[in-house]
Scaffold this motif. Structure first.
Motif, PDB file in Angstrom:
ATOM      1  N   ILE A  82       0.838  -1.202   0.000  1.00 37.97           N
ATOM      2  CA  ILE A  82       0.000   0.000   0.000  1.00 37.97           C
ATOM      3  C   ILE A  82       0.872   1.251   0.000  1.00 37.97           C
ATOM      4  O   ILE A  82       0.609   2.212  -0.735  1.00 37.97           O
ATOM      5  N   ARG A  83       1.936   1.237   0.799  1.00 36.89           N
ATOM      6  CA  ARG A  83       2.868   2.376   0.817  1.00 36.89           C
ATOM      7  C   ARG A  83       3.450   2.619  -0.572  1.00 36.89           C
ATOM      8  O   ARG A  83       3.566   3.756  -1.028  1.00 36.89           O
ATOM      9  N   GLN A  84       3.842   1.526  -1.218  1.00 38.36           N
ATOM     10  CA  GLN A  84       4.428   1.625  -2.550  1.00 38.36           C
ATOM     11  C   GLN A  84       3.411   2.202  -3.542  1.00 38.36           C
ATOM     12  O   GLN A  84       3.743   3.060  -4.367  1.00 38.36           O
ATOM     13  N   LEU A  85       2.180   1.754  -3.449  1.00 42.03           N
ATOM     14  CA  LEU A  85       1.122   2.265  -4.323  1.00 42.03           C
ATOM     15  C   LEU A  85       0.912   3.749  -4.095  1.00 42.03           C
ATOM     16  O   LEU A  85       0.825   4.536  -5.050  1.00 42.03           O
ATOM     17  N   LEU A  86       0.871   4.163  -2.819  1.00 39.51           N
ATOM     18  CA  LEU A  86       0.687   5.580  -2.497  1.00 39.51           C
ATOM     19  C   LEU A  86       1.857   6.415  -3.005  1.00 39.51           C
ATOM     20  O   LEU A  86       1.667   7.515  -3.523  1.00 39.51           O
ATOM     21  N   ASP A  87       3.079   5.888  -2.851  1.00 40.02           N
ATOM     22  CA  ASP A  87       4.253   6.596  -3.368  1.00 40.02           C
ATOM     23  C   ASP A  87       4.159   6.785  -4.881  1.00 40.02           C
ATOM     24  O   ASP A  87       4.483   7.840  -5.409  1.00 40.02           O
ATOM     25  N   ASN A  88       3.707   5.747  -5.575  1.00 38.80           N
ATOM     26  CA  ASN A  88       3.577   5.820  -7.029  1.00 38.80           C
ATOM     27  C   ASN A  88       2.498   6.815  -7.439  1.00 38.80           C
ATOM     28  O   ASN A  88       2.637   7.499  -8.453  1.00 38.80           O
ATOM     29  N   LEU A  89       1.411   6.907  -6.647  1.00 38.20           N
ATOM     30  CA  LEU A  89       0.353   7.841  -6.946  1.00 38.20           C
ATOM     31  C   LEU A  89       0.817   9.291  -6.748  1.00 38.20           C
ATOM     32  O   LEU A  89       0.353  10.201  -7.429  1.00 38.20           O
ATOM     33  N   ASP A  90       1.747   9.505  -5.797  1.00 42.37           N
ATOM     34  CA  ASP A  90       2.281  10.847  -5.534  1.00 42.37           C
ATOM     35  C   ASP A  90       3.162  11.346  -6.675  1.00 42.37           C
ATOM     36  O   ASP A  90       3.304  12.542  -6.861  1.00 42.37           O
ATOM     37  N   LYS A  91       3.772  10.441  -7.407  1.00 44.17           N
ATOM     38  CA  LYS A  91       4.717  10.836  -8.474  1.00 44.17           C
ATOM     39  C   LYS A  91       4.020  11.409  -9.672  1.00 44.17           C
ATOM     40  O   LYS A  91       2.937  11.225 -10.008  1.00 44.17           O
TER      41      LYS A  91
END
Length: 126
Positions: free
Chosen positions: A117-126
């Motif tokens: 989930i953290r990784q997904l959120l990080d990708n969404l921020d980019k």
């Protein structure tokens, strides 16, 4: 009056059959029945009747060119999941995605799932 295809929500039994179709692809009633029978006791005629109802509701498409009709999901797994989630968010969480996420994340969420989930959120921020 015709209903919008995206507004038709599958029942629990229909979702069971859709999950089989998403997993194995287009299949006959017999193939679907065999797959369902691995995990639950269901009669052949029950599977057939549910598929007929699903066809009427446009949840599945049916190829009638052969003696044994072949059924396939009308929508992808992702499309169906998105529609169900939107409906759930609207009805149970007042339209708030964050309330859904907070309710879904609890003690049973694994460390790996939290990292994903953290990784997904990080990708969404980019």
């Amino acid at each position: 009056m015709a209903r919008d295809k995206s507004s038709i929500k599958p029942t629990e039994a229909e979702l069971t059959l859709l999950n089989v179709l998403w997993k194995i692809g287009p299949a006959t009633v017999r193939q679907i029945h065999e797959a369902v029978s691995e995990t639950q006791k269901t009669g052949y005629t029950t599977v057939l009747k549910i598929l007929q109802i699903m066809h009427e509701k446009t949840l599945v498409i049916r190829d009638e060119s052969n003696r044994a009709h072949v059924y396939a999901a009308a929508n992808s797994e992702t499309q169906t999941q998105s529609s169900l989630i939107k409906d759930l968010i609207s009805k149970a969480f007042g339209g708030s995605t964050s309330k859904l996420v907070m309710r879904a994340l609890n003690e049973s969420t694994s460390k790996q799932e939290i990292e994903d989930i953290r990784q997904l959120l990080d990708n969404l921020d980019k």
